[in-house]
Every structure is written in C-alpha cells, then in structure tokens.
Write a protein that holds these residues in place. Structure first.
Motif, mmCIF file in Angstrom:
data_model
loop_
_atom_site.group_PDB
_atom_site.id
_atom_site.type_symbol
_atom_site.label_atom_id
_atom_site.label_comp_id
_atom_site.label_asym_id
_atom_site.label_seq_id
_atom_site.Cartn_x
_atom_site.Cartn_y
_atom_site.Cartn_z
ATOM 1 N N LEU A 333 0.847 -1.198 0.000
ATOM 2 C CA LEU A 333 0.000 0.000 0.000
ATOM 3 C C LEU A 333 0.880 1.245 0.000
ATOM 4 O O LEU A 333 1.902 1.296 0.704
ATOM 5 C CB LEU A 333 -0.915 0.002 1.232
ATOM 6 C CG LEU A 333 -1.935 -1.147 1.321
ATOM 7 C CD1 LEU A 333 -2.706 -1.071 2.632
ATOM 8 C CD2 LEU A 333 -2.909 -1.119 0.144
ATOM 9 N N THR A 334 0.485 2.220 -0.790
ATOM 10 C CA THR A 334 1.260 3.454 -0.904
ATOM 11 C C THR A 334 0.341 4.663 -0.756
ATOM 12 O O THR A 334 -0.890 4.523 -0.776
ATOM 13 C CB THR A 334 1.941 3.534 -2.295
ATOM 14 O OG1 THR A 334 0.883 3.603 -3.278
ATOM 15 C CG2 THR A 334 2.819 2.316 -2.565
ATOM 16 N N ASP A 335 0.963 5.829 -0.662
ATOM 17 C CA ASP A 335 0.156 7.063 -0.615
ATOM 18 C C ASP A 335 -0.720 7.138 -1.868
ATOM 19 O O ASP A 335 -1.878 7.546 -1.812
ATOM 20 C CB ASP A 335 1.079 8.295 -0.589
ATOM 21 C CG ASP A 335 1.842 8.411 0.732
ATOM 22 O OD1 ASP A 335 1.905 7.403 1.469
ATOM 23 O OD2 ASP A 335 2.384 9.492 1.005
ATOM 24 N N GLU A 336 -0.109 6.707 -2.989
ATOM 25 C CA GLU A 336 -0.795 6.854 -4.273
ATOM 26 C C GLU A 336 -1.968 5.874 -4.405
ATOM 27 O O GLU A 336 -3.060 6.260 -4.795
ATOM 28 C CB GLU A 336 0.187 6.632 -5.434
ATOM 29 C CG GLU A 336 1.226 7.737 -5.581
ATOM 30 C CD GLU A 336 2.267 7.736 -4.460
ATOM 31 O OE1 GLU A 336 2.612 6.633 -3.959
ATOM 32 O OE2 GLU A 336 2.706 8.836 -4.048
ATOM 33 N N ASN A 337 -1.720 4.586 -4.087
ATOM 34 C CA ASN A 337 -2.823 3.640 -4.345
ATOM 35 C C ASN A 337 -3.889 3.630 -3.247
ATOM 36 O O ASN A 337 -4.905 2.950 -3.366
ATOM 37 C CB ASN A 337 -2.306 2.221 -4.666
ATOM 38 C CG ASN A 337 -1.653 1.514 -3.474
ATOM 39 O OD1 ASN A 337 -1.796 1.943 -2.342
ATOM 40 N ND2 ASN A 337 -0.926 0.440 -3.755
#
Ligand code: SF4
Length: 646
Positions: A333-337
C-alpha cells in the motif's frame, strides 16, 4: 433467585421500540430478572429468543439491546455501567457481541423508568428517540443526520435541556462502517460496530432523562457495604500510577456516582478543546505521534477526538494502523494507491485523512470500512500475513494475550471479541504485582499474596504460576462465571472483582461483596455461589447463541495461528513480560508461544469441568438442565448443537 420481584433495584420495565412500525411497547423486567439478572444476561436472553441465527447484522430483524443492571443508580460502587448488545457486523462470522460503556447515560435510562431498551426494525427516515420520565417519542432526526456525535449531543442538549443524556452514532455509523462506535455523555464509547447497527436502523440518537430513582431493599446494609468498598478501594489506582498519568491539563472525569478508582479523565488542549483521554482511547496513536514529531504533543488527543466525532472505535483504528504501516513498509500500500498519506503515519494529516475516508467510505476508505480482517482479504497480495497481532473474529489487538497469560488462551478462544473484562481480572492484580517486583513505592502485592488471590478467586494456587498449563482450565471457568455475573449487575472492570487491597489485613480482597450488594439491593439472599451459578447460566446461554451462529464447540475454540507460532516480544504491562512462576519465582514469558498439544489437553480438562462433551466441546442436555437452561435444549438439539445425555 427463583421468584425475585423487581420492586427494588430495578426500574421494573423494559422498553421495546419497533422502528419499522413506529410501535412502542413495554414489558416487565420481572420476566427475566430472576434467571438473567440484568445487563448482558437479560440482553443475551432476549437476543436468543428474538434474533434468528441467519439474521444479518444490518437486517431490520437484528436487535440493539441497551441495558443497565440492578445496581445502577447506587452511589460509590462503580455500578452504573451499561451495555449495548446485538449481532455485530465486525465479527467473522457476524455474531452476538457486546460492549460496555460508562458515563451517565445508562443510569439516566433507569431514572427514565426502564432497565433496558430493545430496538428492532428500521425507520424509513432518520429518527431519534426521546425517553422523558417514562414517555417515549420517536422524533424526526433529519436535522441531525450527517452530523458528528459530539455535535448531535450538543444540539440535543440545547434543544431538550442539559438534563438529557444522549447516545448517538456518527457519520461512520450512518455509512455502516463495520467498526463504527456509539458515543454518549462523558465521551463513553461502545465498540463492536453497534454504531453501524444504529445507522442501519436510521436511529441517530437516544436522549434520556427522568427522576425515578431506584430504591434498595435494605439501605442500611447497602450503606455499610458501600463504606467497605470505599475502604478497600482507597488509593487503588495502580499503586501510585495516577500521579504519573494525571498531568496539569488532565481532570478526573468519573462515571455517575462512582468513587473514580481509575484513570478515567478529560484532557484540555491548548486551543481549549476538552475531551476524554484515558486508557486505550488516549494511547492508541501516542507511539506513532511521538515517533513522527519526536516529542510529546497533543496529536494523540486529537486523534481520539476525531474517532469519537466520526464515531469510530479507537481499538479497531489502532489495529488497522498497525497493519497499514506494515503494508506500507512492504510496498503493498502506498500514498498513491490508497489516497491516504501513509508515508506520514503518526502525523495529524494522516489520522485526519484516514478517519475521514473510512467514515465517509471515500476511495480506499471504503475497503478499510469493512474492518481489518475483511479489508486484508480484499487487498490480498500477501497483506493478510502482515496482520500479526489480533484476536480472532473481530480483529482487535491482543492485549493480555494468551502467550503472556496461559489462562487467556481459553478466554480468547471462546468469546466473540477481545474479552477485556475477563482478562482484566488477571491483569489488574498482575499490574500491582509488577509494582511490587519493581519496588514501586507503596506496592504490597507480593508473590505470596498473588498465590492467595489465585486460590480464593481462580480455584487453586496453580493458577498463579504463569509457566504451566496446570490449574488454568478451572481458573478460566471461574473467571467466565464471575465476569458474566459482573457484566449483568453491571459492575465496572476497574473496581471489580476486588481481588486485593492495600487496606485489608491480609491484602486480600473480598469475593463475597458482589452477592452481598445484590442481596441488599433486591432484598433476596443471594450467596456468592448462587451469583456464580447465575454467571454460569449466562455464559452458557452465550455459548449456545454463538453455537447457533457458527462457533461450534471444540473445533471453534481455537486461537489465531500467530499465537501458536510467533514468539511473544512484548506485553502491554511490561516489556520484559515478567510474571509469577512456581513457588515465588519470577519468570519471563518473552519468546513464549501457545503449545498446541497442551492447549488441547487444557480444553479437555475445561470441558470436563463444565460437564460438556469432551470430544466435541458441545454443551450437554443434562448440564444445560442443571443450570436452568433446559428450555434452550430443544432448539440446540434440532440443530445438532448439543449432546444428549439425559
Ligand atoms: S472506576 Fe472509573 S471507569 Fe469505572 S465506573 Fe468508576 S469512574 Fe467509571
């Protein structure tokens, strides 16, 4: 207690509100009080009778059961707690569960004339209930819908007068976030997703007030017992820990009529915002915020405030954050997804974004709104393995976990949620014992006293030896019986049972007090043993309910895999995981796991003690009959959930 009247102690009536038909009924508490006491006991019995196993948590057929107990409204006892029960949307599978709240709402419900409320059905538009000295109105709540819990409380108090107590769900509840909480006066919050069940019924709030004070049958005896409780609990807050926790901006915030033998408190931030700041709700974001900002700050307080306002359970948010952190580190999990600033975990920006997106089900928040276990299944990609610290079914963190306390393993395995009241019965004296080991000033609870507690409260000295599985099966059953009775009276976890005291001659507490208090209030002699039989009946009723809902005997009395495989690294009370061992030795549970074979043997011993069927862990007809539950046998038999021994 076979023919107990409810002339004393109780309000005498239970309210039923059907939101689908706008119908309001009342029925006598006497129908249930003798066999199920109050609180969780009566709630469980009504649930058994009215909620079909196949009913879903958000179906109109689910019940929301708000209950007080016979001791609510009597001062100085920590007895005005209240419970909310029903089918929880958070557990897997959805099951009967319970939450326990403080503050003043529960006692005001009794003053309004009711021992409990059964809510059923679903309104076709948002409504709130006003219960005013016996009179009940279902009112339009369009002006409250979409507002946060604290606003709702304030608006209703402005409109109806300050004397009302209010319990409300927030936007998270309206949007049926599976771990939505409900919030009442004194920021008392309830977990297990019951805020979402309120939302599913379009019930925004319940405001209560009244002047119908309960009477005790033998007030002189009650006063004497209250004085004794006050004496035994004097200076009881964590052996001097109170001073460490209460800072200059903290103020005690005690529940109705209590002596406040706990750390319940409010905090005032620099901008003047005030709110609850105690125990798990205060600390769930503390470590993260400290790490992010590098120094103590007010962000954890505002994190709790955000959760309370949206109506989110802080304990669930806490476990969610642990998992999000690991998924972020693993690159899953990332800031973007996610659209959530995971790289700023610990900041205000992160917690504000997370609570808002979850509560309003925005973007990735919609996935998280399912609760940790379901969200991990949706994300997949190895994220399930990154859940490393949880109990079964509801995804709560594993405080007082089975690797640390062997007795906790059976407690955890049989409950639909983290059984915090049960594990506290061990954890509270252990905390005091740790003070003694660490030579904290004023500590007195030595290893010898701990052994005496084990003998008197948990069946034998063996229960005080944390290095062995011996004696833990019987201790488990004793704790379950006592705690089910306690949750039905309803007495507070912080104060009860009184296992030890600085002010008794032998530093032992008094397990007879609960039954004596009940006797003095209701006017019927109830012995300590009889109170435990009531608790045993309530525990067995809950066991039967859970069996109908998929928790079937031995095969379901299991722990999450990590407890068997991942060594204990840390314990909530002591990083070194110290505990009493054999003959006064001090042992460390660090590195411990639950031994599968010994755990199964402990289950054998436990089922024999309970007179259940050892092979299957199912209840037997004889045993159910012997504790006054013969009337549930036919239903269980029909479903193949009991073993016929008659
Ligand atoms: S001990 Fe604390 S939490 Fe318990 S009832 Fe009293 S004030 Fe409330």
């Amino acid at each position: 207690m076979t023919n107990m009247t409810v002339q004393y102690g109780y309000a005498g009536e239970i309210l039923r509100v059907d939101l689908s038909s706008n119908r309001v009924d009342r029925f006598p508490t006497e129908m249930y009080a003798s066999r199920f006491l109050g609180g969780r006991g009566i709630a469980a019995r009504i649930y058994w009778e009215e909620v079909a196993p196949e009913c879903k948590a958000y179906d109109p057929g689910n019940r929301l059961l708000y209950f007080t107990g016979p001791l609510a409204g009597f001062n100085g006892l920590g007895s005005s707690r209240w419970t909310v029960c029903g089918k929880s949307p958070l557990t897997i599978p959805e099951q009967f569960s319970y939450s326990n709240l403080g503050g003043s709402w529960g006692v005001k419900l009794k003053y309004a004339g009711y021992d409990g409320i059964v809510i059923q059905g679903r309104a076709d538009k948002p409504v709130y209930l006003l219960i005013d000295d016996g009179i009940v109105e279902i009112r339009d709540a369009a002006f409250l819908w979409g507002r946060n819990t604290i606003e709702v409380r304030e608006i209703l108090k402005q409109n109806l007068g300050k004397s009302v107590a209010v319990v409300a769900c927030g936007p998270a509840g309206e949007n049926m976030v599976n771990f939505a909480s409900l919030l009442a006066d004194n920021d008392a919050s309830g977990s297990c997703g019951f805020g979402a069940v309120m939302g599913s019924k379009k019930l925004k709030a319940i405001a209560v007030r009244g002047n119908r004070r309960p009477k005790a049958a033998v007030p002189e005896t009650l006063h004497g017992l209250t004085r004794r409780v006050r004496h035994l609990k004097k200076d009881a807050v964590g052996n001097g820990q109170q001073d460490l926790i209460l800072g200059p901006k903290m103020k005690k915030d005690i529940c109705y009529g209590c002596i406040g033998a706990c750390i319940r408190q409010t905090f005032e931030a620099q901008d003047g915002t005030k709110g609850k700041y105690a125990c798990g709700s205060a600390w769930f974001y503390q470590e993260r915020a400290m790490r992010y900002y590098g120094e103590w700050n007010e962000i954890p307080f505002f994190a709790t405030r955000l959760c309370d306002s949206y109506g989110l359970d802080t304990e669930s948010v806490h476990t969610l954050i642990m998992w999000l952190s690991r998924c972020h580190k693993a690159g899953i999990l990332t800031d973007e997804n996610t659209g959530i600033p995971l790289s700023k975990l610990g900041s205000y920006e992160f917690i504000e974004s997370l609570t808002k997106k979850v509560s309003l089900r925005e973007g990735f928040g919609n996935t998280l709104a399912q609760g940790l276990l379901r969200a991990a299944d949706t994300v997949g990609n190895g994220s399930q393995e990154l859940i490393t610290d949880y109990t079964s079914k509801a995804g709560y963190a594993s405080e007082y976990c089975p690797r640390m306390y062997i007795v906790s393993s059976l407690l955890y395995a049989m409950e639909p949620r983290l059984p915090i009241n049960q594990v506290h019965e061990i954890g509270v004296p252990l905390f005091a014992w740790l003070g003694w080991i660490n030579k904290v000033e004023g500590s007195y609870l030595s290893s010898d006293i701990f052994r005496n507690i084990a003998e008197r409260f948990w069946g034998s000295e063996l229960a005080a030896d944390f290095s062995t599985y011996e004696g833990k099966a019987i201790a488990t059953a004793m704790i379950q019986n006592r705690e089910c009775a306690k949750e039905s009276l309803i007495l507070c976890d912080w104060m009860w049972p009184i296992t030890h005291s600085k002010h008794s001659d032998d530093h032992l507490g008094d397990p007879t007090l609960e039954s004596k208090l009940l006797s003095s209030v209701v006017g019927e002699d109830v012995s300590e043993g009889e109170l435990y039989v009531l608790g045993e009946r309530i525990f067995n009723l809950q066991r039967a309910i859970l069996a109908r809902e998929g928790h079937v005997g031995r095969q379901s009395d299991i722990l999450p895999e990590p407890f068997y495989t991942r060594p204990l690294r840390w314990a909530v009370q002591d990083p070194e995981c110290l505990a009493p061992g054999k003959d006064g030795a001090v042992v460390s549970r660090k590195g411990a796991v639950v031994d599968r074979e010994q755990f199964e043997l402990m289950k054998d011993e436990y089922y024999i003690h309970r007179a259940w069927d050892v092979a299957t862990g199912l209840q037997t007809t004889t045993q159910l009959g012997s504790i006054g539950l013969y009337d549930i046998v036919a239903d269980l038999q029909k479903r193949g959930l009991t073993v016929d021994t008659m």
